[in-house]
Write a protein that holds these residues in place. Structure first.
Motif, PDB file in Angstrom:
ATOM      1  N   SER A  55      45.437  -1.881  41.810  1.00 57.45           N
ATOM      2  CA  SER A  55      44.927  -3.187  41.404  1.00 57.45           C
ATOM      3  C   SER A  55      44.957  -3.291  39.888  1.00 57.45           C
ATOM      4  O   SER A  55      44.921  -2.277  39.178  1.00 57.45           O
ATOM      5  CB  SER A  55      43.496  -3.398  41.914  1.00 57.45           C
ATOM      6  OG  SER A  55      42.610  -2.445  41.338  1.00 57.45           O
ATOM      7  N   TRP A  56      45.059  -4.519  39.390  1.00 58.18           N
ATOM      8  CA  TRP A  56      44.931  -4.791  37.961  1.00 58.18           C
ATOM      9  C   TRP A  56      43.501  -5.244  37.684  1.00 58.18           C
ATOM     10  O   TRP A  56      42.956  -6.086  38.408  1.00 58.18           O
ATOM     11  CB  TRP A  56      45.889  -5.892  37.519  1.00 58.18           C
ATOM     12  CG  TRP A  56      47.319  -5.507  37.408  1.00 58.18           C
ATOM     13  CD1 TRP A  56      48.346  -5.904  38.215  1.00 58.18           C
ATOM     14  CD2 TRP A  56      47.911  -4.679  36.394  1.00 58.18           C
ATOM     15  NE1 TRP A  56      49.524  -5.362  37.789  1.00 58.18           N
ATOM     16  CE2 TRP A  56      49.302  -4.609  36.670  1.00 58.18           C
ATOM     17  CE3 TRP A  56      47.410  -3.982  35.295  1.00 58.18           C
ATOM     18  CZ2 TRP A  56      50.179  -3.878  35.875  1.00 58.18           C
ATOM     19  CZ3 TRP A  56      48.285  -3.253  34.512  1.00 58.18           C
ATOM     20  CH2 TRP A  56      49.653  -3.201  34.796  1.00 58.18           C
ATOM     21  N   PHE A  57      42.896  -4.702  36.643  1.00 59.20           N
ATOM     22  CA  PHE A  57      41.589  -5.165  36.174  1.00 59.20           C
ATOM     23  C   PHE A  57      41.809  -5.835  34.834  1.00 59.20           C
ATOM     24  O   PHE A  57      42.242  -5.193  33.866  1.00 59.20           O
ATOM     25  CB  PHE A  57      40.613  -3.995  36.049  1.00 59.20           C
ATOM     26  CG  PHE A  57      39.200  -4.412  35.759  1.00 59.20           C
ATOM     27  CD1 PHE A  57      38.467  -5.137  36.686  1.00 59.20           C
ATOM     28  CD2 PHE A  57      38.597  -4.084  34.553  1.00 59.20           C
ATOM     29  CE1 PHE A  57      37.160  -5.522  36.427  1.00 59.20           C
ATOM     30  CE2 PHE A  57      37.295  -4.459  34.275  1.00 59.20           C
ATOM     31  CZ  PHE A  57      36.566  -5.182  35.217  1.00 59.20           C
ATOM     32  N   SER A  58      41.560  -7.139  34.768  1.00 63.72           N
ATOM     33  CA  SER A  58      41.837  -7.929  33.562  1.00 63.72           C
ATOM     34  C   SER A  58      40.555  -8.190  32.787  1.00 63.72           C
ATOM     35  O   SER A  58      39.505  -8.460  33.380  1.00 63.72           O
ATOM     36  CB  SER A  58      42.486  -9.269  33.937  1.00 63.72           C
ATOM     37  OG  SER A  58      43.713  -9.073  34.602  1.00 63.72           O
ATOM     38  N   MET A  59      40.663  -8.124  31.456  1.00 65.67           N
ATOM     39  CA  MET A  59      39.545  -8.416  30.561  1.00 65.67           C
ATOM     40  C   MET A  59      40.049  -9.306  29.438  1.00 65.67           C
ATOM     41  O   MET A  59      41.093  -9.020  28.847  1.00 65.67           O
ATOM     42  CB  MET A  59      38.970  -7.122  29.984  1.00 65.67           C
ATOM     43  CG  MET A  59      38.272  -6.248  31.019  1.00 65.67           C
ATOM     44  SD  MET A  59      38.481  -4.489  30.711  1.00 65.67           S
ATOM     45  CE  MET A  59      40.181  -4.284  31.260  1.00 65.67           C
ATOM     46  N   GLU A  60      39.318 -10.369  29.150  1.00 64.37           N
ATOM     47  CA  GLU A  60      39.768 -11.302  28.118  1.00 64.37           C
ATOM     48  C   GLU A  60      38.599 -11.838  27.305  1.00 64.37           C
ATOM     49  O   GLU A  60      37.464 -11.888  27.770  1.00 64.37           O
ATOM     50  CB  GLU A  60      40.561 -12.446  28.739  1.00 64.37           C
ATOM     51  CG  GLU A  60      39.825 -13.249  29.789  1.00 64.37           C
ATOM     52  CD  GLU A  60      40.739 -14.243  30.481  1.00 64.37           C
ATOM     53  OE1 GLU A  60      41.355 -15.067  29.788  1.00 64.37           O
ATOM     54  OE2 GLU A  60      40.829 -14.181  31.729  1.00 64.37           O
ATOM     55  N   GLN A  61      38.928 -12.246  26.075  1.00 69.41           N
ATOM     56  CA  GLN A  61      37.976 -12.898  25.185  1.00 69.41           C
ATOM     57  C   GLN A  61      38.693 -13.982  24.409  1.00 69.41           C
ATOM     58  O   GLN A  61      39.889 -13.872  24.111  1.00 69.41           O
ATOM     59  CB  GLN A  61      37.367 -11.902  24.196  1.00 69.41           C
ATOM     60  CG  GLN A  61      36.363 -10.945  24.774  1.00 69.41           C
ATOM     61  CD  GLN A  61      35.600 -10.182  23.698  1.00 69.41           C
ATOM     62  OE1 GLN A  61      35.252 -10.729  22.644  1.00 69.41           O
ATOM     63  NE2 GLN A  61      35.338  -8.913  23.972  1.00 69.41           N
ATOM     64  N   LEU A  62      37.949 -15.032  24.069  1.00 67.39           N
ATOM     65  CA  LEU A  62      38.449 -16.098  23.215  1.00 67.39           C
ATOM     66  C   LEU A  62      37.644 -16.077  21.923  1.00 67.39           C
ATOM     67  O   LEU A  62      36.418 -16.261  21.935  1.00 67.39           O
ATOM     68  CB  LEU A  62      38.315 -17.457  23.909  1.00 67.39           C
ATOM     69  CG  LEU A  62      38.872 -18.661  23.139  1.00 67.39           C
ATOM     70  CD1 LEU A  62      40.397 -18.566  23.033  1.00 67.39           C
ATOM     71  CD2 LEU A  62      38.458 -19.964  23.806  1.00 67.39           C
ATOM     72  N   VAL A  63      38.316 -15.829  20.797  1.00 71.94           N
ATOM     73  CA  VAL A  63      37.659 -15.739  19.498  1.00 71.94           C
ATOM     74  C   VAL A  63      37.807 -17.072  18.774  1.00 71.94           C
ATOM     75  O   VAL A  63      38.922 -17.542  18.539  1.00 71.94           O
ATOM     76  CB  VAL A  63      38.275 -14.607  18.642  1.00 71.94           C
ATOM     77  CG1 VAL A  63      37.608 -14.553  17.274  1.00 71.94           C
ATOM     78  CG2 VAL A  63      38.142 -13.271  19.361  1.00 71.94           C
ATOM     79  N   ASP A  64      36.689 -17.682  18.412  1.00 74.41           N
ATOM     80  CA  ASP A  64      36.660 -18.928  17.645  1.00 74.41           C
ATOM     81  C   ASP A  64      36.640 -18.558  16.164  1.00 74.41           C
ATOM     82  O   ASP A  64      35.615 -18.122  15.629  1.00 74.41           O
ATOM     83  CB  ASP A  64      35.413 -19.727  18.025  1.00 74.41           C
ATOM     84  CG  ASP A  64      35.344 -21.094  17.355  1.00 74.41           C
ATOM     85  OD1 ASP A  64      35.991 -21.274  16.302  1.00 74.41           O
ATOM     86  OD2 ASP A  64      34.639 -21.977  17.867  1.00 74.41           O
ATOM     87  N   LEU A  65      37.768 -18.710  15.498  1.00 72.61           N
ATOM     88  CA  LEU A  65      37.895 -18.227  14.121  1.00 72.61           C
ATOM     89  C   LEU A  65      36.984 -18.989  13.152  1.00 72.61           C
ATOM     90  O   LEU A  65      36.399 -18.395  12.243  1.00 72.61           O
ATOM     91  CB  LEU A  65      39.352 -18.327  13.668  1.00 72.61           C
ATOM     92  CG  LEU A  65      40.329 -17.433  14.446  1.00 72.61           C
ATOM     93  CD1 LEU A  65      41.759 -17.705  14.016  1.00 72.61           C
ATOM     94  CD2 LEU A  65      39.985 -15.953  14.261  1.00 72.61           C
ATOM     95  N   LYS A  66      36.847 -20.292  13.323  1.00 70.28           N
ATOM     96  CA  LYS A  66      35.962 -21.059  12.440  1.00 70.28           C
ATOM     97  C   LYS A  66      34.505 -20.673  12.670  1.00 70.28           C
ATOM     98  O   LYS A  66      33.728 -20.566  11.710  1.00 70.28           O
ATOM     99  CB  LYS A  66      36.172 -22.559  12.646  1.00 70.28           C
ATOM    100  CG  LYS A  66      37.510 -23.070  12.121  1.00 70.28           C
ATOM    101  CD  LYS A  66      37.638 -24.580  12.286  1.00 70.28           C
ATOM    102  CE  LYS A  66      36.622 -25.333  11.455  1.00 70.28           C
ATOM    103  NZ  LYS A  66      36.787 -26.804  11.583  1.00 70.28           N
TER     104      LYS A  66
END
Length: 233
Positions: free
Chosen positions: A107-118
């Motif tokens: 299985s694939w275990f996915s991890m993600e984040q969205l960085v708000d630069l401002k």
């Protein structure tokens, strides 16, 4: 300190001579946010491991443990959005007529984040005109589970969080003929990416195996760092 003094302090400590530094900004707040040179990802090592120490050796037993089966890695994934994709069993290498009692399940275990630069303290003029280097780094365990155990996809996005201004992907192949069980580095530098970048979307996937017991591929030291410099373009 006056507003001018805070601005000069930011310019001097980050070596921003020549970069746009508009007077409308609250330079004291910018300085305290320290948007340049620090890791903008939250919780970069959910397994509590360091790349300076070898990954732990997996525990292998002959019989299943007296506990419910586990299909996802253990860790504190606060700050990450996680998901799992179970993969179909691979029977391509089994000769016709051969009976197999059990095949490994991947299985694939996915991890993600969205960085708000401002939101992290960077300003539009710096991102659009100066375009400082955005450095991506990650370390994953050479686990020997499969020839492909790690994937990375990082996108620089516009203000709408949809427009992709620049993108980098990595899908390394493992050499399973030798066993070193070390941390392997994946890195990339975004430079000269053009105006409009406001977000960084960081996503990596690590492959896990279940066969009697659960064997994950671990990672550590994920980072997104905006340097106060830019590469020559």
């Amino acid at each position: 300190m006056s507003a001018v003094d805070w601005k000069k302090r930011c310019e001097a400590e980050w070596s921003l001579q020549g970069a746009p530094m508009p007077d409308r900004l609250d330079w004291k707040s910018v300085y305290e946010a320290k948007p340049l040179g620090r890791n903008l990802l939250r919780n970069p090592s959910p397994h509590g491991l360091s790349k300076d120490t070898p990954p732990p050796e997996p525990e292998v037993t002959d019989v299943p443990r007296d506990e419910p089966p586990r299909f996802e890695p253990e860790g504190d994934f606060t700050g990450w959005t996680t998901s799992r994709e179970d993969l179909p069993e691979d029977t391509s290498g089994i000769p016709p007529g051969v009976v197999v009692c059990q095949l490994p399940q991947y299985s694939w275990f996915s991890m993600e984040q969205l960085v708000d630069l401002k939101a992290e303290g960077l300003w539009e003029e710096l991102l659009d005109d100066f375009q400082p280097d955005i450095v991506i780094q990650d370390w994953y365990e050479e686990s020997q589970l499969h020839e492909c155990i790690y994937q990375l996809r990082v996108k620089l996005l516009g203000a709408d969080k949809k427009t992709v201004i620049s993108e980098h992907t990595a899908n390394p192949t493992e050499d399973r003929s030798t066993y070193s069980h070390t941390w392997k580095e994946v890195s990339h530098v975004f430079s000269g990416y053009g105006p409009g970048v406001r977000y960084v979307h960081f996503l990596h996937r690590l492959k896990n195996q279940f066969m009697v017991e659960f064997f994950p591929t671990l990672f550590t030291g994920s980072s997104v760092i905006v340097r106060p410099t830019r590469s020559s373009r």
